[in-house]
Design an enzyme around this catalytic site. Structure first.
Site, PDB file in Angstrom:
ATOM      1  N   LYS A 124       1.201  -1.092  -0.266  1.00 31.15           N
ATOM      2  CA  LYS A 124       0.059   0.118  -0.035  1.00 31.15           C
ATOM      3  C   LYS A 124       0.749   1.338   0.033  1.00 31.15           C
ATOM      4  O   LYS A 124       2.300   1.526   0.287  1.00 31.15           O
ATOM      5  CB  LYS A 124      -0.697  -0.358   1.485  1.00 31.15           C
ATOM      6  CG  LYS A 124      -2.212   0.841   0.863  1.00 31.15           C
ATOM      7  CD  LYS A 124      -3.331   0.079   0.265  1.00 31.15           C
ATOM      8  CE  LYS A 124      -4.448   1.263   0.222  1.00 31.15           C
ATOM      9  NZ  LYS A 124      -5.472  -0.153  -0.083  1.00 31.15           N
ATOM     10  N   ASP A 164      -7.385   4.138  -5.020  1.00 32.61           N
ATOM     11  CA  ASP A 164      -7.849   3.619  -3.442  1.00 32.61           C
ATOM     12  C   ASP A 164      -8.539   5.813  -3.235  1.00 32.61           C
ATOM     13  O   ASP A 164      -8.680   6.292  -4.227  1.00 32.61           O
ATOM     14  CB  ASP A 164      -6.250   3.174  -2.492  1.00 32.61           C
ATOM     15  CG  ASP A 164      -7.141   2.529  -1.457  1.00 32.61           C
ATOM     16  OD1 ASP A 164      -8.163   2.215  -0.375  1.00 32.61           O
ATOM     17  OD2 ASP A 164      -8.049   3.741  -0.038  1.00 32.61           O
TER      18      ASP A 164
HETATM   19  N1  GLU Z   1      -7.614   0.194  -2.991  1.00 28.97           N
HETATM   20  C1  GLU Z   1      -8.235  -1.369  -2.887  1.00 28.97           C
HETATM   21  C2  GLU Z   1      -8.059  -2.146  -2.112  1.00 28.97           C
HETATM   22  O1  GLU Z   1      -7.781  -1.591  -0.845  1.00 28.97           O
HETATM   23  C3  GLU Z   1      -7.797  -1.833  -4.244  1.00 28.97           C
HETATM   24  C4  GLU Z   1      -6.403  -2.595  -5.035  1.00 28.97           C
HETATM   25  C5  GLU Z   1      -5.713  -2.441  -6.035  1.00 28.97           C
HETATM   26  O2  GLU Z   1      -6.591  -2.695  -6.980  1.00 28.97           O
HETATM   27  O3  GLU Z   1      -4.517  -3.169  -6.141  1.00 28.97           O
HETATM   28  O4  GLU Z   1      -8.387  -2.735  -2.080  1.00 28.97           O
END
Ligand code: GLU
Length: 445
Positions: A124, A164
């Site tokens: 992340k 996100d």
């Molecule tokens: N931000 C999204 C999550 O919390 C998607 C992450 C992604 O697609 O890599 O899962």
């Protein structure tokens, strides 16, 4: 395993990382039993290794705003765990972003991605930069400055960022454009890309669609029909939009959406053109929902309030972590709620989650419910690697199957003796078992 000892050691090492400690505690409490039944986990120090990210990058992002003034933000990428596959997870651009937020999200992502059954590790990143009120040119310059620093640490088989909160198709476009210029390759590396340059059909809707497929499975397991139910949704961004769309399609009536300024109560239901209007609201860049009530006068705007005070059958937090607290949980139950599912990551406070479980409310955690977003990112990676594009039907069908599968896995490990399905335990144990086994198989690295 002594949970308190592990948590206090972690807290001493990382003081003040409250969201991260909250996320770790939830997982440890869930997995305690299976952990103790498998001495190899303790022997391999799986917990101690899992709670520390593989590595963290923090960097300064300096950029010039439209007035010609220099702005300085913080940038981060937490590469949490790659036992199952390349680091995978979104970037969050929001004023509240700090290391604790990103570590909690990266930790959750590791288990969530394991649940998808696709080969993706957890990561992340993001920044305390807030896109709210910024011009397109400012957002582009910020994204370019961010990428100048991060590009060396990511790649299609290394680390694949996505969107996100605060990072949508526009931001991914600017980030990917700069990445390509620096890396001189066109191999994906980001998901959530525009359809014209390698994005996947259904990716924008995927988190919301997947969540509703999951909720539908939860209700089916209890012989409850989704059709005709009333739904409270928070948020009005991409995730909330997809959730409203699918809930309405499945025959439910969504009566709330919300923003940082308050919530909208629409007794007629957020349906038809109102759903597309949500996107218009989001794209205005003001981050407020109040204009909805001006446009649709039969609805009411409640400033500064949260939607959980309304009487509904199903409550779906779709905005941000800890947006539903114990008081909200009590209000929902007093109003006879049937099902609560976190669509946002860690949408409920620990007290609210404990309350739902104690009262045997049908409740499921974000890492299972919202996994459809990252799962479809995984499908975007596959399409990029094969240099093809699947149809919307193909992607949707795969997404649906993945969500059913996550539900089955959560059910397998979450059934209590009295028949109550503890989805928190089920999802955490299912995700943990896979990551732990992969780590043991690969030795001490
Ligand atoms: N931000 C999204 C999550 O919390 C998607 C992450 C992604 O697609 O890599 O899962």
């Amino acid at each position: 395993m002594n949970i308190n000892n592990i948590l206090s050691a972690l807290e001493a090492k990382h003081p003040g990382e409250n969201e991260f400690l909250q996320a770790v505690k939830e997982v440890l409490v869930s997995i305690e039993d299976v952990y103790n039944q498998h001495p190899e986990f303790e022997k391999n120090r799986i917990i101690e290794r899992l709670v520390e990210p593989d590595r963290i990058f923090t960097f300064r992002v300096a950029w010039v705003d439209d007035k010609g003034d220099i702005q300085v933000n913080l940038g981060y990428r937490v590469q949490f765990n790659n036992a199952i596959g390349p680091y995978k997870g979104g970037l969050r651009f929001h004023a509240s972003v700090n290391l604790s937020t990103l570590k909690f999200l990266g930790f959750e992502q590791t288990f969530k991605n394991a649940l998808t059954t696709l080969p993706m590790g957890g990561g992340k990143g993001g920044s305390d930069f807030s896109p709210r009120g910024k011009s397109n040119a400012e957002i582009m310059r910020f994204c370019q400055a961010f990428m100048l620093e991060l590009w060396r640490n990511i790649g299609p088989d290394t680390d694949v960022p996505a969107g996100d909160i605060g990072v949508g198709t526009r931001e991914i476009g600017y980030l990917y454009g700069m990445y390509k210029k620096l890396a001189r390759e066109n191999t994906g590396t980001f998901t959530g890309k525009g359809l014209e340059y390698g994005g996947s059909l259904v990716r924008p809707e995927a988190t919301g669609f997947g969540a509703l497929y999951f909720v539908n499975e939860m209700l089916k397991a209890k012989n409850i029909d989704f059709n005709g139910k009333t739904v409270a949704i928070s948020g009005f961004g991409n995730v909330a939009w997809g959730a409203v769309k699918k809930a309405t399609e499945l025959g439910a009536k969504v009566i709330t959406i919300s923003g940082p300024d308050g919530y909208i109560f629409d007794p007629e239901g957020v349906s038809g053109e109102k759903i597309e209007y949500m996107l218009e609201l989001r794209n205005s860049g003001d981050d407020i929902v109040a204009p909805y009530a001006e446009k649709y006068p039969n609805s009411t705007f409640y400033p500064g309030k949260k939607p959980w005070e309304q009487k509904v059958d199903i409550a779906l937090p779709c905005a941000i972590q800890n947006e539903l607290n114990l008081q909200d949980a009590e209000a929902l139950l007093a109003n006879g709620v049937t099902c609560v599912a976190e669509v946002s990551n860690m949408g409920c406070t620990a007290e609210a989650v404990d309350f739902f479980i104690e009262k045997k409310v049908l409740f499921a955690p974000g890492k299972a419910v919202n996994a459809g977003g990252v799962a479809t990112s995984g499908l975007e990676m596959s399409q990029n690697a094969m240099h093809i594009q699947w149809t919307a039907e193909e992607v949707d069908q795969k997404l649906h199957q993945i969500m059913k599968n996550i539900h089955t896995q959560s059910l397998k490990y979450g059934k209590d003796n009295d028949g109550y399905i503890n989805y928190v335990k089920g999802a955490n144990v299912a995700g943990f078992m896979k990551v732990a086994r992969a780590m043991i198989a690969q030795g001490v690295v």
